[in-house]
Design an enzyme around this catalytic site. Structure first.
Site, short mmCIF file in Angstrom:
data_model
loop_
_atom_site.label_atom_id
_atom_site.label_comp_id
_atom_site.label_asym_id
_atom_site.label_seq_id
_atom_site.Cartn_x
_atom_site.Cartn_y
_atom_site.Cartn_z
N LYS A 49 -1.42 -5.32 -11.80
CA LYS A 49 -1.70 -4.76 -13.13
C LYS A 49 -0.45 -4.87 -14.00
O LYS A 49 -0.51 -5.27 -15.16
CB LYS A 49 -2.14 -3.29 -13.01
N GLN A 93 -3.89 5.62 -10.12
CA GLN A 93 -4.48 4.77 -9.09
C GLN A 93 -5.16 5.62 -8.02
O GLN A 93 -4.60 6.60 -7.53
CB GLN A 93 -3.38 3.88 -8.48
N ASP A 116 -9.48 3.89 -17.57
CA ASP A 116 -10.48 3.61 -16.54
C ASP A 116 -11.88 4.07 -16.96
O ASP A 116 -12.87 3.71 -16.30
CB ASP A 116 -10.15 4.42 -15.27
N1 GUN Z 1 -8.74 2.04 -7.09
C1 GUN Z 1 -9.57 1.00 -6.86
N2 GUN Z 1 -10.12 0.57 -8.02
C2 GUN Z 1 -9.60 1.35 -9.00
C3 GUN Z 1 -9.80 1.40 -10.41
O1 GUN Z 1 -10.55 0.62 -11.01
N3 GUN Z 1 -9.08 2.35 -11.07
C4 GUN Z 1 -8.26 3.24 -10.43
N4 GUN Z 1 -7.64 4.14 -11.17
N5 GUN Z 1 -8.08 3.21 -9.12
C5 GUN Z 1 -8.74 2.28 -8.41
#
Ligand code: GUN
Length: 279
Positions: A49, A93, A116
């Site tokens: 990311k 996350q 998100d």
């Molecule tokens: N863990 C796995 N996929 C995601 C996601 O799309 N967002 C977040 N915040 N954590 C994750």
């Protein structure tokens, strides 16, 4: 043989467009990612990311907390980021350690910085058939990929396998918004094979190899969100690609299908939040 839904190709094109757009901004968005603990998969995701954001010219900050950080400390940091005018997007996350309430975390992030789409406001909007500020990244990426290949969802039987808050649940609502007839299957579903056999579209997000070609209806569309390493260390999805691609009309590979689209959606969401914040 099925047509392969190429997530890398679409990612490259969408991110190129986003870079051009960002180059024209005087001020850039700032995405803050909070990572708690040492989960190896999470570390890889967070690193990807950050790298992708930086290539585009998005300011990217990763805050790394040890596994034993208190919930209070984490919530205080989120409050601080909520109030920081320079910060335009916040991502915590997942998964989080057990002693931290995901619910409390999601209740603390302000919806305007919720990149998100996981906070109660945004989830509520989505599940009410209204527009959230942004849509959750993985399901958004799935729809971008289906749209790219002009796959019509109206009136189709879409079967979502998995009911997580990250993929299955929001995916089901977004398919419903496209007028699909949606069935959600999960670990307690009794007749999974029978249901899958009637699916025009299957979106599988389980993380286990559960779908073989012979289970599928002819010419169905397969979107494989699952990703895990098998005993030989090979990256795999929920679907047996070789057998499924003989029956399906379209299929997303693992890797190279949904994965690149999730990160693309995150970048798109970061820019959308930024644009909404500065009007
Ligand atoms: N863990 C796995 N996929 C995601 C996601 O799309 N967002 C977040 N915040 N954590 C994750």
């Amino acid at each position: 043989m099925a047509i392969v839904l190429d997530g890398k190709k679409l990612r490259d094109r969408l991110l190129e467009g986003l870079k051009t757009k960002l180059d024209g901004f005087d001020k850039k968005p700032t995405l803050v990612v909070i990572l708690v603990g040492e989960n190896p998969a999470s570390k890889i995701y967070v690193n990807n990311k950050k790298k992708t954001a930086e290539k585009l010219g998005i300011n990217s900050v990763v805050i790394n907390y040890p596994e034993n950080v208190t919930e209070k400390e984490l919530l205080n940091k989120i409050e601080e980021l909520n109030n920081d005018k320079e910060v335009t997007a916040i991502l915590v996350q997942l998964p989080l350690p057990k002693h931290i309430s995901k619910e409390n975390v999601m209740n603390t992030i302000i919806p305007q910085k919720d990149v998100d789409g996981f906070t109660p406001y945004n989830v509520g909007k989505l599940f009410s058939g209204e527009e959230p500020i942004v849509y959750p990244c993985t399901p958004k990426g799935v729809l971008l990929l289906l749209d790219e290949y002009k796959i019509d969802l109206d009136g189709k039987h879409a079967v979502v396998v998995g009911r997580s808050n990250i993929v299955g649940r929001p995916m089901s609502q977004m398919l419903l918004n496209r007028n699909a007839t949606v069935t959600i299957c999960h670990s307690h579903t009794k007749n999974l094979a029978q249901i899958i056999k009637t699916a025009d579209v299957v979106v599988s997000a389980v993380g286990k190899n559960i779908i073989e070609g012979e289970m599928l209806k002819s010419d169905c569309v397969i979107v494989d969100v699952g990703i895990f390493k098998d005993e030989d260390g090979k990256t795999r999805g929920d679907v047996d690609f070789e057998s499924a691609s003989k029956t399906a009309s379209y299929i997303s590979p693992v890797p190279g299908g949904v994965g690149p689209m999730t990160i693309t959606s995150l970048m798109l969401n970061t820019v959308e939040l930024f644009e909404k914040s500065s009007v």
